[in-house]
Motif scaffolding. Sequence first.
Motif, mmCIF file in Angstrom:
data_model
loop_
_atom_site.group_PDB
_atom_site.id
_atom_site.type_symbol
_atom_site.label_atom_id
_atom_site.label_comp_id
_atom_site.label_asym_id
_atom_site.label_seq_id
_atom_site.Cartn_x
_atom_site.Cartn_y
_atom_site.Cartn_z
ATOM 1 N N TYR A 236 -14.778 -1.425 0.805
ATOM 2 C CA TYR A 236 -14.259 -0.226 0.156
ATOM 3 C C TYR A 236 -13.588 -0.559 -1.163
ATOM 4 C CZ TYR A 236 -14.659 1.516 4.958
ATOM 5 O OH TYR A 236 -15.127 1.843 6.212
ATOM 6 N N SER A 237 -13.399 0.458 -1.961
ATOM 7 C CA SER A 237 -12.431 0.428 -3.052
ATOM 8 C C SER A 237 -11.168 1.125 -2.551
ATOM 9 C CB SER A 237 -12.980 1.151 -4.288
ATOM 10 O OG SER A 237 -14.126 0.507 -4.793
ATOM 11 N N ALA A 238 -10.126 1.116 -3.376
ATOM 12 C CA ALA A 238 -8.906 1.853 -3.040
ATOM 13 C C ALA A 238 -8.403 2.528 -4.306
ATOM 14 C CB ALA A 238 -7.835 0.923 -2.476
ATOM 15 N N SER A 239 -7.926 3.760 -4.164
ATOM 16 C CA SER A 239 -7.434 4.470 -5.344
ATOM 17 C C SER A 239 -6.159 5.241 -5.022
ATOM 18 C CB SER A 239 -8.495 5.422 -5.897
ATOM 19 O OG SER A 239 -8.706 6.518 -5.034
ATOM 20 N N TYR A 240 -5.390 5.488 -6.063
ATOM 21 C CA TYR A 240 -4.107 6.194 -5.958
ATOM 22 C C TYR A 240 -3.998 7.110 -7.171
ATOM 23 C CZ TYR A 240 -3.336 2.426 -2.665
ATOM 24 O OH TYR A 240 -3.488 1.557 -1.617
ATOM 25 N N VAL A 241 -3.587 8.344 -6.934
ATOM 26 C CA VAL A 241 -3.498 9.319 -8.024
ATOM 27 C C VAL A 241 -2.086 9.881 -8.079
ATOM 28 C CG1 VAL A 241 -5.933 9.917 -7.755
ATOM 29 C CG2 VAL A 241 -4.193 11.301 -6.603
ATOM 30 N N GLY A 242 -1.762 10.505 -9.199
ATOM 31 C CA GLY A 242 -0.430 11.081 -9.287
ATOM 32 C C GLY A 242 -0.204 11.845 -10.568
ATOM 33 N N VAL A 243 0.988 12.417 -10.643
ATOM 34 C CA VAL A 243 1.449 13.140 -11.824
ATOM 35 C C VAL A 243 2.757 12.507 -12.268
ATOM 36 C CG1 VAL A 243 2.237 15.365 -12.723
ATOM 37 C CG2 VAL A 243 0.344 15.283 -11.080
ATOM 38 N N VAL A 244 2.834 12.123 -13.548
ATOM 39 C CA VAL A 244 4.026 11.461 -14.073
ATOM 40 C C VAL A 244 4.461 12.162 -15.358
ATOM 41 C CG1 VAL A 244 3.321 9.239 -13.111
ATOM 42 C CG2 VAL A 244 2.713 9.809 -15.473
ATOM 43 N N SER A 245 5.652 11.812 -15.810
ATOM 44 C CA SER A 245 6.113 12.292 -17.111
ATOM 45 C C SER A 245 7.050 11.267 -17.728
ATOM 46 C CB SER A 245 6.829 13.643 -16.984
ATOM 47 O OG SER A 245 8.053 13.507 -16.281
ATOM 48 N N HIS A 246 7.170 11.344 -19.036
ATOM 49 C CA HIS A 246 8.111 10.528 -19.787
ATOM 50 C C HIS A 246 8.261 11.180 -21.159
ATOM 51 C CE1 HIS A 246 9.868 7.169 -22.029
ATOM 52 N NE2 HIS A 246 10.252 6.693 -20.856
ATOM 53 N N PRO A 247 9.474 11.269 -21.680
ATOM 54 C CA PRO A 247 9.672 11.974 -22.961
ATOM 55 C C PRO A 247 8.914 11.368 -24.132
ATOM 56 C CG PRO A 247 11.678 10.825 -22.270
ATOM 57 C CD PRO A 247 10.758 10.812 -21.099
ATOM 58 N N GLY B 119 -8.320 -0.275 -7.318
ATOM 59 C CA GLY B 119 -8.457 -1.683 -6.977
ATOM 60 C C GLY B 119 -9.427 -1.853 -5.835
ATOM 61 N N ASP B 120 -9.510 -3.069 -5.323
ATOM 62 C CA ASP B 120 -10.385 -3.298 -4.182
ATOM 63 C C ASP B 120 -9.668 -2.873 -2.907
ATOM 64 O OD1 ASP B 120 -8.628 -5.349 -3.473
ATOM 65 O OD2 ASP B 120 -9.961 -6.953 -4.151
ATOM 66 N N GLN B 121 -10.245 -3.162 -1.752
ATOM 67 C CA GLN B 121 -9.709 -2.623 -0.505
ATOM 68 C C GLN B 121 -8.374 -3.234 -0.090
ATOM 69 O OE1 GLN B 121 -13.108 -3.325 1.909
ATOM 70 N NE2 GLN B 121 -12.540 -5.392 2.479
ATOM 71 N N THR B 122 -7.935 -4.287 -0.787
ATOM 72 C CA THR B 122 -6.628 -4.873 -0.486
ATOM 73 C C THR B 122 -5.517 -4.257 -1.332
ATOM 74 O OG1 THR B 122 -6.821 -6.655 -2.140
ATOM 75 C CG2 THR B 122 -7.783 -7.057 0.046
ATOM 76 N N PHE B 123 -5.868 -3.383 -2.242
ATOM 77 C CA PHE B 123 -4.933 -2.794 -3.206
ATOM 78 C C PHE B 123 -3.995 -1.828 -2.483
ATOM 79 C CE2 PHE B 123 -4.663 -0.021 -7.261
ATOM 80 C CZ PHE B 123 -3.719 -0.844 -7.845
ATOM 81 N N THR B 124 -2.694 -2.100 -2.512
ATOM 82 C CA THR B 124 -1.727 -1.299 -1.776
ATOM 83 C C THR B 124 -1.057 -0.261 -2.674
ATOM 84 O OG1 THR B 124 0.140 -2.767 -2.237
ATOM 85 C CG2 THR B 124 -1.234 -3.294 -0.307
ATOM 86 N N ALA B 125 -0.355 0.685 -2.046
ATOM 87 C CA ALA B 125 0.359 1.715 -2.796
ATOM 88 C C ALA B 125 1.440 1.094 -3.672
ATOM 89 C CB ALA B 125 0.951 2.739 -1.834
ATOM 90 N N ALA B 126 2.152 0.114 -3.140
ATOM 91 C CA ALA B 126 3.200 -0.542 -3.927
ATOM 92 C C ALA B 126 2.605 -1.249 -5.138
ATOM 93 C CB ALA B 126 3.962 -1.535 -3.052
ATOM 94 N N GLN B 127 1.469 -1.910 -4.941
ATOM 95 C CA GLN B 127 0.813 -2.583 -6.061
ATOM 96 C C GLN B 127 0.329 -1.572 -7.095
ATOM 97 O OE1 GLN B 127 -2.114 -4.684 -3.750
ATOM 98 N NE2 GLN B 127 -0.941 -6.592 -3.724
ATOM 99 N N ALA B 128 -0.188 -0.437 -6.611
ATOM 100 C CA ALA B 128 -0.683 0.589 -7.522
ATOM 101 C C ALA B 128 0.440 1.139 -8.394
ATOM 102 C CB ALA B 128 -1.332 1.713 -6.723
ATOM 103 N N LYS B 129 1.568 1.404 -7.779
ATOM 104 C CA LYS B 129 2.692 1.931 -8.546
ATOM 105 C C LYS B 129 3.160 0.921 -9.601
ATOM 106 C CE LYS B 129 5.866 5.510 -7.139
ATOM 107 N NZ LYS B 129 6.739 6.069 -6.106
ATOM 108 N N LYS B 130 3.148 -0.345 -9.227
ATOM 109 C CA LYS B 130 3.547 -1.377 -10.176
ATOM 110 C C LYS B 130 2.544 -1.476 -11.328
ATOM 111 C CE LYS B 130 5.186 -6.157 -10.496
ATOM 112 N NZ LYS B 130 4.515 -6.415 -11.782
ATOM 113 N N VAL B 131 1.255 -1.382 -11.018
ATOM 114 C CA VAL B 131 0.234 -1.420 -12.065
ATOM 115 C C VAL B 131 0.452 -0.276 -13.059
ATOM 116 C CG1 VAL B 131 -2.224 -0.954 -12.486
ATOM 117 C CG2 VAL B 131 -1.548 -2.659 -10.795
ATOM 118 N N ALA C 286 -17.097 3.748 0.250
ATOM 119 C CA ALA C 286 -17.651 2.759 1.168
ATOM 120 C C ALA C 286 -18.986 2.221 0.641
ATOM 121 C CB ALA C 286 -17.847 3.387 2.547
ATOM 122 N N TYR C 287 -19.216 0.921 0.822
ATOM 123 C CA TYR C 287 -20.458 0.316 0.347
ATOM 124 C C TYR C 287 -20.754 -0.950 1.143
ATOM 125 C CZ TYR C 287 -17.538 -3.152 -2.064
ATOM 126 O OH TYR C 287 -16.641 -4.152 -2.341
#
Length: 490
Positions: free
Chosen positions: A327-338, A386-398, A434-435
Amino acid sequence: MRNLFVTTVALSSVVLTLADGKGKGKGKNNDRIRTIYKDVVIIGGGASGSYSAVRLREDYNVSVVVIEKNSNLGGHVNTFIDPATGRGFDCGVQNWIELGGARAFFERFGVEMQPNVRSTFETVSVDFTNGQQLTNYSPPSAADRTAALQRYVAVAESFLPILEPGWWTFPQPQDIPPDLLLPFQDFVSKHNLTAAVPTFHATTGFGIHDMLGHLSVWFMRSFNVNLARVLLGAETSIVPISRKNQDLYDRILTSLGPDALTSTTVTSTEERSSRKGVTLIVRNSLTGIRTKIVAKRLLYTPIPSEANTSPLDLDREEKSTLSQFDYSASYVGVVSHPSLPLNKSLVNTPISAQPANWPEAIPQYPYNTRFENYANSSYFRIIAVGDQTFTAAQAKKVIEDSFDKLVEGGVVNRTSPPERLTFHKFEPHGLVSAYVGKEKLEGGFIQRLNGLQGRRGTWYTGASWGVHLSTSLWIFTDTVLERLVADLWG
């Protein structure tokens, strides 16, 4: 859309029983377990599960219960509602391609639709690894991009009979068309599609962590012919007039009422067979209350990962087949910054893409794809892959690291005192896309996957079995439901 009816009376009774004879008279939530009897139990309330529940219950007269781990239905829709204005911002699903009876399905729930109008913001190409803006990058011209998309459609159309609406007619290993087994980068070179690569990636390619390295057969299930036709203006995509894609699923949830068990997961399986049906134990994560569900058939819709399927008591064939998926792994969101620039989309583009090396325009995973401004707002959409090992914590840091690089590179102004990026919504899509590799396809993987349909009273739909786009998935799901109902009453 078909509107078939089954006249058999559906069983839908509920009783209370003691759980395993324990805790009699104690009166605690976990001491008593209710039993629900249904024709079909559906695991997953995303696009496929919600659609299936409606079709089975309303059009086939089949009683259902949906088991959904989240507090709402809709899966990857992910709508953020601005608490100050009530305006919706969709960070997951952006629109629906108008296929089959898609518009009628929305209208069934009073959700009015309109053609989608794409934003025309200025795109700023920035290498998110160093914050350097690409000043010498030339994206493909509109004419070159259109011509490449037309070539893609011409080639991909020839594979439609074996790829859509699902795997039902996929050829035997020795007969798989060689083009489908090419790494997508080789497919691109062979068919002169280079000018479409940035579009492929910007549209759905970010759902695959290594788009050019994946086999073309998997790419075509993420970016299918219908999507290409939308970009060429030959087909239409639609959105709710409310601009809140979650509206459909909220209304489905209301319609299903007690037939949808949200914040609930399967904890164990007592029975799963074609002859005796399916018996599951589920638990509400908020209340701790357990429920026994007795059904004639099971419809499974999520990604069939080991974590998701472990409570289902898989047999050897099921385990050995489903465990082959990566699998791949993905995380989405809405952010803001002035300091993020309004009316612009900051797109992660490696420096090596200059001046017109378009295949190099795809970052190395894991990465944040963009900071994309929503029209007339201070909010920005982000997508980390990221790939299937990519975690939510890692995504937020990226995501946070990419913003810091934009500040360091001067693309985004530094505030004083420094302000962090604000996350208004962050949704883990988790495992997606999935692949399997070429060797597994040539070893008969698809035939084994098809062989699971109906096995042990269990049927499957969802993105692992069909095109990843919602309305294409609904069309595939219709073919599964026809088979499920025939099996149920046969």
